[in-house]
Scaffold this motif. Structure first.
Motif, PDB file in Angstrom:
ATOM      1  N   HIS A 200       0.829  -1.203   0.000  1.00  0.00           N
ATOM      2  CA  HIS A 200       0.000   0.000   0.000  1.00  0.00           C
ATOM      3  C   HIS A 200       0.865   1.255   0.000  1.00  0.00           C
ATOM      4  N   LEU A 201       1.993   1.201   0.703  1.00  0.00           N
ATOM      5  CA  LEU A 201       2.892   2.344   0.734  1.00  0.00           C
ATOM      6  C   LEU A 201       3.460   2.636  -0.662  1.00  0.00           C
ATOM      7  N   LEU A 202       3.790   1.586  -1.408  1.00  0.00           N
ATOM      8  CA  LEU A 202       4.285   1.775  -2.772  1.00  0.00           C
ATOM      9  C   LEU A 202       3.224   2.390  -3.674  1.00  0.00           C
ATOM     10  N   LEU A 203       1.981   1.960  -3.507  1.00  0.00           N
ATOM     11  CA  LEU A 203       0.904   2.534  -4.315  1.00  0.00           C
ATOM     12  C   LEU A 203       0.738   4.024  -4.032  1.00  0.00           C
ATOM     13  N   ILE A 204       0.789   4.391  -2.757  1.00  0.00           N
ATOM     14  CA  ILE A 204       0.689   5.809  -2.402  1.00  0.00           C
ATOM     15  C   ILE A 204       1.858   6.584  -2.995  1.00  0.00           C
ATOM     16  N   LEU A 205       3.055   6.010  -2.872  1.00  0.00           N
ATOM     17  CA  LEU A 205       4.260   6.696  -3.340  1.00  0.00           C
ATOM     18  C   LEU A 205       4.192   6.987  -4.835  1.00  0.00           C
ATOM     19  N   PHE A 206       3.881   5.971  -5.635  1.00  0.00           N
ATOM     20  CA  PHE A 206       3.873   6.176  -7.080  1.00  0.00           C
ATOM     21  C   PHE A 206       2.679   7.017  -7.535  1.00  0.00           C
ATOM     22  N   SER A 207       1.554   6.906  -6.845  1.00  0.00           N
ATOM     23  CA  SER A 207       0.377   7.697  -7.231  1.00  0.00           C
ATOM     24  C   SER A 207       0.585   9.175  -6.928  1.00  0.00           C
TER      25      SER A 207
END
Length: 265
Positions: A200-207
């Motif tokens: 989930h942290l990666l999704l937030i980061l790239f978004s």
């Protein structure tokens, strides 16, 4: 939606972190000074979804199954045969099937919330949720062992390795006790929590990072859309991780239950 923490301050990007997983009280579920947060609501919703699915699949069961009954039987059979029977064994597995089926689909639904629009948050990315579920599992498999062998017998089974000279007991017994009794629920929860948290942290980061790059301009007009492409790719990877984490958590529960039971055969 994502718990966005990006802030444009002097042209700098503020990356997401643990505070992205903090939620305030849900207004409709707050009574006086007692507040219910989004992850708690998701736990209740997940339990309701699992109950409704299996109730709908079984309430009109017939010899010739309809689509809903077929889906329910296939889901039940997957956990029953590939986890419970194969791991615990054909002699004892039946009594644990309801627990393992419930555990697997409860985990799967709560993990899948990360990919559902308007929810988009994996419940077990909160450590407290994962450790609470692991604590329940700890109670279950230890209760099974104590019931089979008695309290002292179970401690001996888990702490005293067979085929080892007694001279090694002072070294190995504390290690076995620490590993089999104390560490198991910690690693069980940590594996689930860390995977859901990191994804989930990666999704937030790239978004959010993609949005920042586009707003920044220049090379960001190219790098921003690429970041969003990576976010989409990670979203599909997360679907696999969500299933695997539910499967592995349930599989390990079955293995821990099977340990003291297999010793009886």
């Amino acid at each position: 939606m994502f718990g966005i923490t990006m802030a444009e301050s002097g042209g700098e990007f503020s990356p997401p972190g643990p505070n992205s997983f903090d939620f305030g009280a849900v207004p409709l579920f707050t009574v006086g000074e007692y507040a219910v947060t989004k992850p708690v609501v998701q736990l209740l919703l997940g339990a309701l979804v699992v109950f409704v699915f299996f109730y709908a699949a079984t309430r009109r069961a017939s010899m010739v199954p309809g689509r809903m009954q077929f889906a329910g039987e296939a889901a039940y059979g997957m956990v029953r045969n590939s986890i419970a029977r194969d791991i615990i064994g054909s002699h004892d597995y039946r009594k644990f099937v309801p627990y393992l089926v419930t555990l697997f689909f409860f985990l799967l639904v709560n993990n899948a919330f990360a990919s559902i629009p308007l929810i988009q948050f994996p419940t077990f990315s909160r450590a407290s949720m994962a450790y609470a579920l692991a604590a329940l599992s700890w109670v279950v498999y230890n209760a099974v062992g104590i019931r089979k062998h008695g309290f002292v017998g179970y401690l001996k089974l888990q702490s005293v390795p067979s085929g080892v000279t007694p001279l090694m007991y002072p070294l190995l017994v504390p290690l076995e006790f620490f590993s089999n009794i104390l560490v198991r629920p910690v690693t069980l929860a940590l594996r689930l929590f860390a995977n859901m948290f990191a994804g989930h942290l990666l999704l937030i980061l790239f978004s959010t990072g993609g949005l920042f790059l586009i707003e920044y301009g220049g090379i960001g007009y190219i790098a921003g859309p690429l970041a969003w492409v990576l976010a989409i790719a990670i979203s599909f990877l997360e679907l696999l991780v969500q299933f695997l984490q539910a499967y592995v958590f349930t599989l390990l529960n079955a293995m821990y239950i099977s340990g003291p039971l297999a010793d009886e055969h």
